[in-house]
Design a protein around this motif. Structure first.
Motif, PDB file in Angstrom:
ATOM      1  N   ARG A   1      14.343 -25.523 -47.067  1.00 41.54           N
ATOM      2  CA  ARG A   1      14.865 -24.451 -47.912  1.00 41.54           C
ATOM      3  C   ARG A   1      16.276 -24.780 -48.395  1.00 41.54           C
ATOM      4  N   PHE A   2      16.661 -26.006 -48.248  1.00 37.36           N
ATOM      5  CA  PHE A   2      17.983 -26.437 -48.705  1.00 37.36           C
ATOM      6  C   PHE A   2      17.978 -26.547 -50.235  1.00 37.36           C
ATOM      7  N   PRO A   3      19.047 -26.152 -50.971  1.00 40.44           N
ATOM      8  CA  PRO A   3      20.387 -25.899 -50.431  1.00 40.44           C
ATOM      9  C   PRO A   3      20.745 -24.446 -50.193  1.00 40.44           C
ATOM     10  N   PHE A   4      20.181 -23.494 -50.895  1.00 42.62           N
ATOM     11  CA  PHE A   4      20.670 -22.120 -50.816  1.00 42.62           C
ATOM     12  C   PHE A   4      19.683 -21.161 -50.149  1.00 42.62           C
ATOM     13  N   GLY A   5      18.514 -21.630 -49.791  1.00 46.31           N
ATOM     14  CA  GLY A   5      17.515 -20.747 -49.209  1.00 46.31           C
ATOM     15  C   GLY A   5      16.820 -19.866 -50.215  1.00 46.31           C
ATOM     16  N   LEU A   6      17.018 -20.128 -51.506  1.00 47.20           N
ATOM     17  CA  LEU A   6      16.378 -19.322 -52.534  1.00 47.20           C
ATOM     18  C   LEU A   6      14.944 -19.767 -52.793  1.00 47.20           C
ATOM     19  N   LEU A   7      14.642 -21.035 -52.506  1.00 48.67           N
ATOM     20  CA  LEU A   7      13.291 -21.567 -52.688  1.00 48.67           C
ATOM     21  C   LEU A   7      12.895 -22.353 -51.444  1.00 48.67           C
ATOM     22  N   LYS A   8      11.608 -22.433 -51.227  1.00 54.59           N
ATOM     23  CA  LYS A   8      11.108 -23.235 -50.114  1.00 54.59           C
ATOM     24  C   LYS A   8      10.072 -24.214 -50.648  1.00 54.59           C
ATOM     25  N   ALA A   9      10.215 -25.452 -50.239  1.00 52.25           N
ATOM     26  CA  ALA A   9       9.231 -26.492 -50.555  1.00 52.25           C
ATOM     27  C   ALA A   9       8.556 -26.882 -49.244  1.00 52.25           C
ATOM     28  N   TRP A  10       7.248 -27.022 -49.272  1.00 51.24           N
ATOM     29  CA  TRP A  10       6.536 -27.339 -48.046  1.00 51.24           C
ATOM     30  C   TRP A  10       5.305 -28.171 -48.362  1.00 51.24           C
ATOM     31  N   SER A  11       4.789 -28.770 -47.295  1.00 50.86           N
ATOM     32  CA  SER A  11       3.525 -29.495 -47.360  1.00 50.86           C
ATOM     33  C   SER A  11       2.932 -29.494 -45.959  1.00 50.86           C
ATOM     34  N   TRP A  12       1.760 -30.101 -45.827  1.00 53.76           N
ATOM     35  CA  TRP A  12       1.095 -30.176 -44.528  1.00 53.76           C
ATOM     36  C   TRP A  12       0.719 -31.617 -44.221  1.00 53.76           C
ATOM     37  N   VAL A  13       0.639 -31.889 -42.941  1.00 53.70           N
ATOM     38  CA  VAL A  13       0.072 -33.130 -42.429  1.00 53.70           C
ATOM     39  C   VAL A  13      -1.135 -32.745 -41.583  1.00 53.70           C
ATOM     40  N   ARG A  14      -2.258 -33.369 -41.855  1.00 49.71           N
ATOM     41  CA  ARG A  14      -3.499 -33.082 -41.123  1.00 49.71           C
ATOM     42  C   ARG A  14      -3.886 -34.331 -40.324  1.00 49.71           C
ATOM     43  N   PRO A  15      -3.427 -34.404 -39.048  1.00 41.18           N
ATOM     44  CA  PRO A  15      -3.644 -35.636 -38.267  1.00 41.18           C
ATOM     45  C   PRO A  15      -5.122 -35.937 -38.066  1.00 41.18           C
ATOM     46  N   SER A  16      -5.407 -37.228 -38.004  1.00 42.48           N
ATOM     47  CA  SER A  16      -6.763 -37.679 -37.715  1.00 42.48           C
ATOM     48  C   SER A  16      -6.945 -37.949 -36.223  1.00 42.48           C
ATOM     49  N   ALA A  17      -5.896 -38.485 -35.570  1.00 39.37           N
ATOM     50  CA  ALA A  17      -5.955 -38.745 -34.130  1.00 39.37           C
ATOM     51  C   ALA A  17      -5.802 -37.439 -33.358  1.00 39.37           C
ATOM     52  N   ALA A  18      -6.343 -37.432 -32.148  1.00 34.62           N
ATOM     53  CA  ALA A  18      -6.332 -36.222 -31.315  1.00 34.62           C
ATOM     54  C   ALA A  18      -5.654 -36.513 -29.987  1.00 34.62           C
ATOM     55  N   GLY A  19      -4.948 -35.505 -29.483  1.00 36.14           N
ATOM     56  CA  GLY A  19      -4.387 -35.583 -28.146  1.00 36.14           C
ATOM     57  C   GLY A  19      -5.440 -35.238 -27.101  1.00 36.14           C
ATOM     58  N   ILE A  20      -5.062 -35.334 -25.832  1.00 37.38           N
ATOM     59  CA  ILE A  20      -5.982 -35.076 -24.723  1.00 37.38           C
ATOM     60  C   ILE A  20      -5.364 -34.009 -23.828  1.00 37.38           C
ATOM     61  N   VAL A  21      -6.159 -32.999 -23.515  1.00 38.57           N
ATOM     62  CA  VAL A  21      -5.715 -31.908 -22.648  1.00 38.57           C
ATOM     63  C   VAL A  21      -6.502 -31.984 -21.339  1.00 38.57           C
ATOM     64  N   PHE A  22      -5.790 -32.149 -20.228  1.00 41.23           N
ATOM     65  CA  PHE A  22      -6.434 -32.241 -18.921  1.00 41.23           C
ATOM     66  C   PHE A  22      -6.857 -30.847 -18.446  1.00 41.23           C
ATOM     67  N   PRO A  23      -7.870 -30.780 -17.566  1.00 45.88           N
ATOM     68  CA  PRO A  23      -8.270 -29.470 -17.020  1.00 45.88           C
ATOM     69  C   PRO A  23      -7.127 -28.824 -16.237  1.00 45.88           C
ATOM     70  N   ARG A  24      -7.140 -27.513 -16.220  1.00 50.10           N
ATOM     71  CA  ARG A  24      -6.136 -26.782 -15.452  1.00 50.10           C
ATOM     72  C   ARG A  24      -6.441 -26.949 -13.966  1.00 50.10           C
ATOM     73  N   PRO A  25      -5.514 -27.484 -13.159  1.00 49.25           N
ATOM     74  CA  PRO A  25      -5.816 -27.706 -11.734  1.00 49.25           C
ATOM     75  C   PRO A  25      -5.900 -26.397 -10.965  1.00 49.25           C
ATOM     76  N   LEU A  26      -6.909 -26.301 -10.115  1.00 52.74           N
ATOM     77  CA  LEU A  26      -7.093 -25.146  -9.233  1.00 52.74           C
ATOM     78  C   LEU A  26      -7.263 -25.659  -7.803  1.00 52.74           C
ATOM     79  N   PRO A  27      -6.674 -24.970  -6.817  1.00 51.64           N
ATOM     80  CA  PRO A  27      -6.822 -25.417  -5.418  1.00 51.64           C
ATOM     81  C   PRO A  27      -8.300 -25.529  -5.050  1.00 51.64           C
ATOM     82  N   ALA A  28      -8.663 -26.667  -4.526  1.00 46.84           N
ATOM     83  CA  ALA A  28     -10.073 -26.936  -4.227  1.00 46.84           C
ATOM     84  C   ALA A  28     -10.395 -26.546  -2.795  1.00 46.84           C
TER      85      ALA A  28
END
Length: 344
Positions: A161-188
């Motif tokens: 929104r630089f310089p005065f905050g009167l306008l905003k320019a934006w875009s998106w990035v749509r990643p192809s690679a994926a992260g990995i989320v491990f299971p939530r640990p629970l006391p066994a």
């Protein structure tokens, strides 16, 4: 009706910005609109112009056109902040379910400086960054996760929104690679592995039919199948039977060692046990349906096991389907024999 137009807009954006780990921002992919203060500023300019026309006042004309020129200059500057900027996904993150997974991006400015650019995803955002022309800077964006599996954000927003905050320019990035989320640990609960050392076929050995058992008081996390309910009915004492005899190797973490528990709960138990073995520096192996990881120790081995637990039964997200929090559908209960050799 709003939902219809929103879907049409999303399909149009997805066609215009396809999935890629490298996104170059240009005239085709940059959008620009006035902000709230910008709309008010433009409305005031219109009032000043009408007033100048009505009174034929040269000073009002001068101020109106001067402020209008500033607005036009701000529009070009706001657009130039993103024009030529290249955003590259360097490393998708890994972490536990419910945590923020860190995605590392590298932003490389073009011929012009990228001033006050902000990277954001859902409710997570980074402070504004300044990237000099021709230089690169790494930006680490935390992405919220909900449950285990692959984590591929649908859109990463980059805005200025630089310089005065009167306008905003934006875009998106749509990643192809994926992260990995491990299971939530629970006391066994205390269980016995059904896998013996050297048994590559991982056949389960029945311990339920053994006549010898040690009795101990019930502890939270013990499976209901191991509670001596007849004894509880007679004297009110809740005790648990620890079976002796044909027990598997203590070096193995076995998916089949938790009878009666659903698949996701078993994976959470195994995650907790793997982390405990890692902290103790002990050797352990992992036995999953369709995949066996031989006993070993060390951070690299633990990470390999955690990845196997995270991706068990999961399909890598395709370009046509994007789940914001991973690929597993909440409440699903996949059959243990479905996955065949999940890669880690």
């Amino acid at each position: 009706m709003n939902n219809y137009f929103r879907k049409r807009w999303q399909r149009w954006v997805n066609r215009r910005i396809p999935r890629s780990d490298v996104q170059l921002l240009n005239q085709k992919t940059i959008f620009i609109l006035p902000t709230g203060p910008g709309v008010v500023f433009g409305f005031l300019l219109l009032i000043m112009l009408i007033t100048g026309i009505n009174y034929q006042n040269s000073l009002i004309y001068l101020i109106t056109f001067l402020l209008g020129a500033i607005l036009v200059g701000a529009m070009h500057q706001t657009h130039r902040n993103l024009s030529g900027l290249e955003l590259t996904l360097v490393q998708p993150g890994e972490g536990g379910a419910g945590e923020e997974i860190l995605f590392r991006f590298r932003a490389t400015a073009g011929r012009d400086d990228a001033i006050a650019v902000v990277l954001s995803c859902e409710e997570s955002s980074l402070p504004s960054a300044h990237i000099p022309a021709g230089q690169a800077r790494d930006l680490v964006l935390p992405v919220p996760s909900a449950h285990r599996g692959y984590l591929r954000p649908d859109r990463i927003r980059i805005e200025t929104r630089f310089p005065f905050g009167l306008l905003k320019a934006w875009s998106w990035v749509r990643p192809s690679a994926a992260g990995i989320v491990f299971p939530r640990p629970l006391p066994a609960p205390d269980v016995v592995s059904l896998v013996q050392d050297g048994d590559e076929s991982s056949n389960a050995l029945s311990v339920e039919g053994n006549d010898h058992a040690d009795l101990r008081p019930w502890r939270e996390g013990d499976l209901s199948q191991r509670v001596m309910w007849k004894r509880f009915a007679r004297n009110g004492q809740m005790v648990v039977a620890d079976w002796e005899g044909e027990a598997g190797s203590p070096h193995w973490l076995d998916f089949a060692a938790f009878p009666g528990a659903d698949n996701e709960l078993r994976l959470s138990y195994l995650t907790s046990l793997a982390l405990e073995r890692d902290r103790a520096g002990a050797r352990f192996g992992l036995n999953l349906p369709g995949q066996v990881i031989e006993p070993d120790s060390g951070p690299a081995h633990t990470l390999r096991c955690l990845r196997a637990l995270a991706l068990w039964g999961e399909e890598k997200p395709r370009d046509a389907v994007a789940e914001p929090h991973g690929t597993r559908v909440r409440g699903s209960d996949r059959a243990p024999n479905r996955p065949k050799g999940v890669g880690v």
